[in-house]
Design a protein around this motif. Sequence first.
Motif, PDB file in Angstrom:
ATOM      1  N   ASP A 169      -7.390   3.084  19.817  1.00 25.64           N
ATOM      2  CA  ASP A 169      -8.021   4.387  19.571  1.00 25.64           C
ATOM      3  C   ASP A 169      -7.224   5.204  18.566  1.00 25.64           C
ATOM      4  N   ASP A 170      -5.902   5.104  18.629  1.00 25.21           N
ATOM      5  CA  ASP A 170      -5.053   5.864  17.703  1.00 25.21           C
ATOM      6  C   ASP A 170      -5.254   5.406  16.263  1.00 25.21           C
ATOM      7  N   LYS A 171      -5.371   4.092  16.076  1.00 27.84           N
ATOM      8  CA  LYS A 171      -5.551   3.570  14.720  1.00 27.84           C
ATOM      9  C   LYS A 171      -6.928   3.933  14.161  1.00 27.84           C
ATOM     10  N   ILE A 172      -7.941   3.883  15.025  1.00 26.21           N
ATOM     11  CA  ILE A 172      -9.285   4.297  14.599  1.00 26.21           C
ATOM     12  C   ILE A 172      -9.285   5.790  14.276  1.00 26.21           C
ATOM     13  N   ALA A 173      -8.627   6.576  15.120  1.00 28.45           N
ATOM     14  CA  ALA A 173      -8.571   8.026  14.904  1.00 28.45           C
ATOM     15  C   ALA A 173      -7.890   8.354  13.585  1.00 28.45           C
ATOM     16  N   ALA A 174      -6.846   7.582  13.231  1.00 27.99           N
ATOM     17  CA  ALA A 174      -6.129   7.824  11.974  1.00 27.99           C
ATOM     18  C   ALA A 174      -7.046   7.580  10.772  1.00 27.99           C
ATOM     19  N   VAL A 175      -7.901   6.557  10.865  1.00 30.01           N
ATOM     20  CA  VAL A 175      -8.848   6.281   9.776  1.00 30.01           C
ATOM     21  C   VAL A 175      -9.889   7.391   9.692  1.00 30.01           C
ATOM     22  N   LEU A 176     -10.421   7.793  10.839  1.00 33.21           N
ATOM     23  CA  LEU A 176     -11.462   8.823  10.846  1.00 33.21           C
ATOM     24  C   LEU A 176     -10.930  10.173  10.371  1.00 33.21           C
ATOM     25  N   ALA A 177      -9.649  10.438  10.630  1.00 34.19           N
ATOM     26  CA  ALA A 177      -9.056  11.722  10.230  1.00 34.19           C
ATOM     27  C   ALA A 177      -9.041  11.894   8.721  1.00 34.19           C
ATOM     28  N   VAL A 178      -9.112  10.781   7.987  1.00 31.67           N
ATOM     29  CA  VAL A 178      -9.127  10.841   6.528  1.00 31.67           C
ATOM     30  C   VAL A 178     -10.321  11.662   6.037  1.00 31.67           C
ATOM     31  N   GLY A 179     -11.415  11.628   6.791  1.00 31.01           N
ATOM     32  CA  GLY A 179     -12.617  12.348   6.376  1.00 31.01           C
ATOM     33  C   GLY A 179     -12.468  13.848   6.372  1.00 31.01           C
ATOM     34  N   HIS A 180     -11.406  14.362   6.992  1.00 34.09           N
ATOM     35  CA  HIS A 180     -11.190  15.809   7.037  1.00 34.09           C
ATOM     36  C   HIS A 180     -10.232  16.279   5.934  1.00 34.09           C
ATOM     37  N   ALA A 226       0.833  -1.209   0.000  1.00 36.51           N
ATOM     38  CA  ALA A 226       0.000   0.000   0.000  1.00 36.51           C
ATOM     39  C   ALA A 226       0.862   1.251   0.000  1.00 36.51           C
ATOM     40  N   ALA A 227       1.952   1.231   0.759  1.00 32.45           N
ATOM     41  CA  ALA A 227       2.828   2.398   0.859  1.00 32.45           C
ATOM     42  C   ALA A 227       3.536   2.690  -0.457  1.00 32.45           C
ATOM     43  N   LEU A 228       3.783   1.646  -1.243  1.00 31.81           N
ATOM     44  CA  LEU A 228       4.501   1.820  -2.501  1.00 31.81           C
ATOM     45  C   LEU A 228       3.583   2.100  -3.690  1.00 31.81           C
ATOM     46  N   SER A 229       2.279   2.234  -3.417  1.00 26.81           N
ATOM     47  CA  SER A 229       1.331   2.484  -4.497  1.00 26.81           C
ATOM     48  C   SER A 229       1.647   3.800  -5.191  1.00 26.81           C
ATOM     49  N   ILE A 230       1.452   3.819  -6.524  1.00 27.26           N
ATOM     50  CA  ILE A 230       1.742   5.037  -7.282  1.00 27.26           C
ATOM     51  C   ILE A 230       0.682   6.115  -7.032  1.00 27.26           C
ATOM     52  N   LYS A 231      -0.468   5.704  -6.509  1.00 25.88           N
ATOM     53  CA  LYS A 231      -1.508   6.669  -6.170  1.00 25.88           C
ATOM     54  C   LYS A 231      -1.242   7.177  -4.753  1.00 25.88           C
ATOM     55  N   ARG A 232      -0.462   8.219  -4.646  1.00 33.80           N
ATOM     56  CA  ARG A 232       0.014   8.678  -3.344  1.00 33.80           C
ATOM     57  C   ARG A 232      -1.122   9.134  -2.430  1.00 33.80           C
ATOM     58  N   HIS A 233      -2.164   9.721  -3.002  1.00 36.91           N
ATOM     59  CA  HIS A 233      -3.253  10.216  -2.168  1.00 36.91           C
ATOM     60  C   HIS A 233      -4.078   9.067  -1.572  1.00 36.91           C
ATOM     61  N   VAL A 234      -3.938   7.860  -2.169  1.00 37.54           N
ATOM     62  CA  VAL A 234      -4.687   6.700  -1.689  1.00 37.54           C
ATOM     63  C   VAL A 234      -3.822   5.804  -0.810  1.00 37.54           C
ATOM     64  N   SER A 235      -2.519   5.792  -1.070  1.00 37.80           N
ATOM     65  CA  SER A 235      -1.643   4.844  -0.378  1.00 37.80           C
ATOM     66  C   SER A 235      -1.673   5.017   1.137  1.00 37.80           C
ATOM     67  N   SER A 236      -1.638   6.249   1.626  1.00 40.08           N
ATOM     68  CA  SER A 236      -1.639   6.470   3.072  1.00 40.08           C
ATOM     69  C   SER A 236      -2.964   6.025   3.701  1.00 40.08           C
ATOM     70  N   VAL A 237      -4.046   6.208   2.945  1.00 39.14           N
ATOM     71  CA  VAL A 237      -5.354   5.774   3.433  1.00 39.14           C
ATOM     72  C   VAL A 237      -5.374   4.261   3.608  1.00 39.14           C
ATOM     73  N   ARG A 238      -4.867   3.551   2.616  1.00 35.27           N
ATOM     74  CA  ARG A 238      -4.850   2.087   2.683  1.00 35.27           C
ATOM     75  C   ARG A 238      -3.958   1.595   3.818  1.00 35.27           C
ATOM     76  N   VAL A 239      -2.868   2.283   4.059  1.00 34.80           N
ATOM     77  CA  VAL A 239      -1.979   1.914   5.166  1.00 34.80           C
ATOM     78  C   VAL A 239      -2.722   2.025   6.500  1.00 34.80           C
ATOM     79  N   HIS A 240      -3.439   3.124   6.692  1.00 34.23           N
ATOM     80  CA  HIS A 240      -4.207   3.311   7.930  1.00 34.23           C
ATOM     81  C   HIS A 240      -5.247   2.200   8.096  1.00 34.23           C
ATOM     82  N   VAL A 241      -5.909   1.839   6.996  1.00 34.38           N
ATOM     83  CA  VAL A 241      -6.952   0.801   7.056  1.00 34.38           C
ATOM     84  C   VAL A 241      -6.348  -0.544   7.420  1.00 34.38           C
ATOM     85  N   ILE A 242      -5.225  -0.904   6.809  1.00 37.82           N
ATOM     86  CA  ILE A 242      -4.586  -2.200   7.083  1.00 37.82           C
ATOM     87  C   ILE A 242      -4.100  -2.269   8.527  1.00 37.82           C
ATOM     88  N   ARG A 243      -3.540  -1.185   9.026  1.00 39.51           N
ATOM     89  CA  ARG A 243      -3.047  -1.182  10.407  1.00 39.51           C
ATOM     90  C   ARG A 243      -4.182  -1.299  11.422  1.00 39.51           C
TER      91      ARG A 243
END
Length: 341
Positions: free
Chosen positions: A52-63, A23-40
């Motif tokens: 709570d930190d991992k859930i917060a990281a996923v929810l922060a994507v909405g902002h 996920a981190a090496l994906s060429i779609k940079r705006h998506v790669s970080s999102v996928r990393v948060h989801v997998i973690r």
Amino acid sequence: MAQQKRLRNIAHNLKDKASVIAAALSIKRHVSSVRVHVIRATTHALAAPPSDDKIAAVLAVGHGSHLLPRACINALMDRLHHTGSATVALKCLFTLHNVVVKGPFTLKDQLSCYPSYGGHNFLNLSTFRDDSDVESLELSSWVRWYARVLELSLSVSRILGYYLNSSSTSTTQDRKCLVLRNSNADLLYKLECLVVFVEQISHVPESLHLQRNELVYEIVRLVGEDYGSVQGEILVRLEELGNRMEEMEVSELNELAGYLRRLEKSQEKLVLLFVNRRKNNGFWDLIEKTKTKGVKKKEEIEGKWLTVVTTSAAELTRSTNPFLEPGQLSPVPRLSFATVR
């Protein structure tokens, strides 16, 4: 058996790490970080729910960018639908549930309309089964149950016009005003939707001993909060229907009594599920009181109908034969088929 489980855990850890790297090496940079948060947040490790930190990281994507919320929900759904692990599936559902409970509107909106304005089975997990071991097989039934709970939670929110867990004072007052403006048919329709939701919660798997598992325990806790919100919605409508009972029709009273009987059938299972958490005796007392009042009112109306019908029949008899008492049957003349000579 223990050796096999250890090897499987090692393989799962390696798989999670490989997924993060990919996920981190994906060429779609705006998506790669999102996928990393989801997998973690949705690893195979069964020890605990996502932190709570991992859930917060996923929810922060909405902002973030308007593209990220959709990418986040798509990533969670891809992870959910491509895994054969009950643990990963439960963590995906738990993360989605957190989106509904405390996520920003952008994430909630993307989830509620996935894939195309949702649906009654849009999570598509009714046949999920992980038979890698006995515990995973038991957890599979929790996956199927939890998915259906989430689907109904979103369906009920769409029908009500707001999310179940909105709890601000102004919103509560607005809800009461909305209920006052609803017709009897609307109140009963929404009450039925809420009853269906409570029934689904009560269909919890028999393996309640798995609540000792921290992930399952947190899932039940979160579902318990939804259950509390639904109880509040039911109470508001029952109070209003109780106030209108004098003007309700027999068909409406029958419908109301039917829904309340269905709720009562769910009580025992709900008490077992939320033991020492939610007794809510007042809730069940109001259900019994409203049901009794509705049945009594229905019988009263039907009694009046019977009186009217009996009186009308008596009056008709007297008008056709003045020598008969009210209610007395007119004698039927015996027919003779003898030949007249």
